[in-house]
Scaffold this motif. Structure first.
Motif, mmCIF file in Angstrom:
data_model
loop_
_atom_site.group_PDB
_atom_site.id
_atom_site.type_symbol
_atom_site.label_atom_id
_atom_site.label_comp_id
_atom_site.label_asym_id
_atom_site.label_seq_id
_atom_site.Cartn_x
_atom_site.Cartn_y
_atom_site.Cartn_z
ATOM 1 N N ASP A 184 -41.859 56.430 -14.906
ATOM 2 C CA ASP A 184 -42.646 56.654 -13.690
ATOM 3 C C ASP A 184 -42.020 57.727 -12.809
ATOM 4 O O ASP A 184 -42.730 58.453 -12.097
ATOM 5 N N GLY A 185 -40.690 57.833 -12.875
ATOM 6 C CA GLY A 185 -39.992 58.828 -12.063
ATOM 7 C C GLY A 185 -39.851 60.182 -12.727
ATOM 8 O O GLY A 185 -39.238 61.095 -12.160
ATOM 9 N N ALA A 221 -23.026 54.616 -4.941
ATOM 10 C CA ALA A 221 -23.131 55.879 -5.663
ATOM 11 C C ALA A 221 -24.314 56.699 -5.142
ATOM 12 O O ALA A 221 -24.215 57.923 -4.984
ATOM 13 N N ILE A 222 -25.425 56.040 -4.866
ATOM 14 C CA ILE A 222 -26.586 56.728 -4.293
ATOM 15 C C ILE A 222 -26.228 57.321 -2.935
ATOM 16 O O ILE A 222 -26.584 58.467 -2.624
ATOM 17 N N HIS A 223 -25.522 56.537 -2.135
ATOM 18 C CA HIS A 223 -25.111 57.007 -0.810
ATOM 19 C C HIS A 223 -24.261 58.263 -0.918
ATOM 20 O O HIS A 223 -24.450 59.235 -0.175
ATOM 21 N N LEU A 224 -23.318 58.278 -1.874
ATOM 22 C CA LEU A 224 -22.459 59.446 -2.048
ATOM 23 C C LEU A 224 -23.273 60.644 -2.526
ATOM 24 O O LEU A 224 -23.076 61.772 -2.050
ATOM 25 N N ALA A 278 -35.843 53.061 -8.000
ATOM 26 C CA ALA A 278 -37.254 53.290 -8.335
ATOM 27 C C ALA A 278 -37.787 54.578 -7.731
ATOM 28 O O ALA A 278 -38.602 55.277 -8.347
ATOM 29 N N ASP A 279 -37.363 54.909 -6.510
ATOM 30 C CA ASP A 279 -37.816 56.147 -5.870
ATOM 31 C C ASP A 279 -36.724 57.215 -5.841
ATOM 32 O O ASP A 279 -36.804 58.180 -5.086
ATOM 33 N N LYS A 280 -35.704 57.030 -6.692
ATOM 34 C CA LYS A 280 -34.572 57.960 -6.696
ATOM 35 C C LYS A 280 -34.238 58.443 -8.110
ATOM 36 O O LYS A 280 -33.116 58.873 -8.380
ATOM 37 N N LEU A 302 -26.352 56.388 -13.933
ATOM 38 C CA LEU A 302 -26.779 54.994 -13.829
ATOM 39 C C LEU A 302 -26.260 54.198 -15.024
ATOM 40 O O LEU A 302 -26.369 54.644 -16.161
ATOM 41 N N ASP A 303 -25.727 53.011 -14.731
ATOM 42 C CA ASP A 303 -25.095 52.195 -15.762
ATOM 43 C C ASP A 303 -25.598 50.757 -15.649
ATOM 44 O O ASP A 303 -25.414 50.113 -14.607
ATOM 45 N N THR A 304 -26.234 50.259 -16.707
ATOM 46 C CA THR A 304 -26.774 48.903 -16.627
ATOM 47 C C THR A 304 -25.680 47.846 -16.560
ATOM 48 O O THR A 304 -25.883 46.779 -15.984
#
Length: 269
Positions: free
Chosen positions: A231-232, A164-167, A196-198, A180-182
């Motif tokens: 943090d983000g 999903a991040i790639h898309l 964490a950085d996204k 985001l889904d746990t």
């Protein structure tokens, strides 16, 4: 961050009881499945949606997100020819206008069986499709939240947070972000460090279990997620997502989950 709960977890007859629990635990967001309020052709009900949103605001709730966008429409397919894809696009445009009428920012694109891939070229098809949809959504104050759905839900396209991040990175448009889904993280054994950085790429968060079971006290996972989001600089909603039990009274499940999440999110660092 603000707390929400999805209304797929209970039936209409329990609305008032759940709303009272939400207020008690400080939940200000109600995520909705459109067919829960409008079972037939939901996206034709723009004025009723406006009135519904106003009525819910009187309860103290905003509508941050909607899910189950394609409920009742298995024929709307992303990768099964131009005609079906165009029909899907037209239907999702209606969904965006419906969301706009209700002041809903995030539209969760899950629907794993409507996006079954058959060819490696489908990746480029998806980029083109969602880029166009992102432009339309953004023009109406909305965001398409791409939800990764593991294979246990019957799909095979974007089954992990990593994909999903790639898309999202390939599309690179503010109208298309990560939902985001746990439950996905748990099912796949993925690490929260992936985001964490996204955090800037996340439009909405679902707190869920595999197969949408009632939440269990995964306090380490939830505490780590809260820290990463804080943090983000995440400022949107974190929403409990569970399915409604076929039998029984769901209120105890709801109270357990609301209490669990509120206890963690209300802790001071």
């Amino acid at each position: 961050m603000k707390l929400a709960v999805s209304n797929i977890a209970w039936k209409e007859q329990h609305d008032e009881a759940v709303y009272a629990l939400m207020r008690h635990y400080g939940f200000t967001g109600l995520e909705i499945a459109p067919t829960r309020f409008f079972p037939e052709v939901p996206y034709s009900h723009l004025i009723p949606m406006q009135k519904l949103a106003a009525r819910l605001r009187e309860h103290g709730f905003t509508l941050p997100s909607m899910q189950s966008l394609l409920a009742g429409h298995p024929e709307l397919r992303l990768f099964e020819g131009t005609e079906k894809r165009e029909a899907l696009f037209a239907y999702l445009k209606q969904a965006v206008l419906f969301a706009e009428a209700g002041g809903i920012r995030n539209l969760v694109f899950g629907s794993p069986k409507n996006r079954i891939s058959h060819d490696e070229k489908d990746w480029e098809t998806a980029i083109d499709f969602f880029t166009k949809l992102a432009h339309f959504a953004s023009a109406h104050g909305c965001v398409i939240g791409m939800e990764p759905n593991p294979g246990i839900y019957g799909g095979n396209f974007v089954t992990s947070v990593k994909e999903a991040i790639h898309l999202c990175q390939a599309i690179a448009h503010p109208g298309f972000k990560l939902n985001l889904d746990t439950g996905c993280v748990i099912t796949n054994g993925e690490l929260l460090s992936l985001v964490a950085d996204k955090v800037h790429m996340i439009s909405h968060v679902h707190l869920s279990e595999p197969m949408l079971a009632p939440l269990t006290p995964r306090k380490r996972l939830l505490t780590d997620l809260k820290r990463i989001l804080e943090d983000g600089g995440y400022e949107h909603f974190v929403s409990i997502e569970m399915s409604c039990p076929a039998k029984g009274y769901p209120i105890q499940n709801m109270e357990n989950s609301l209490s669990l999440v509120a206890g963690i999110w209300n802790q001071t660092p």
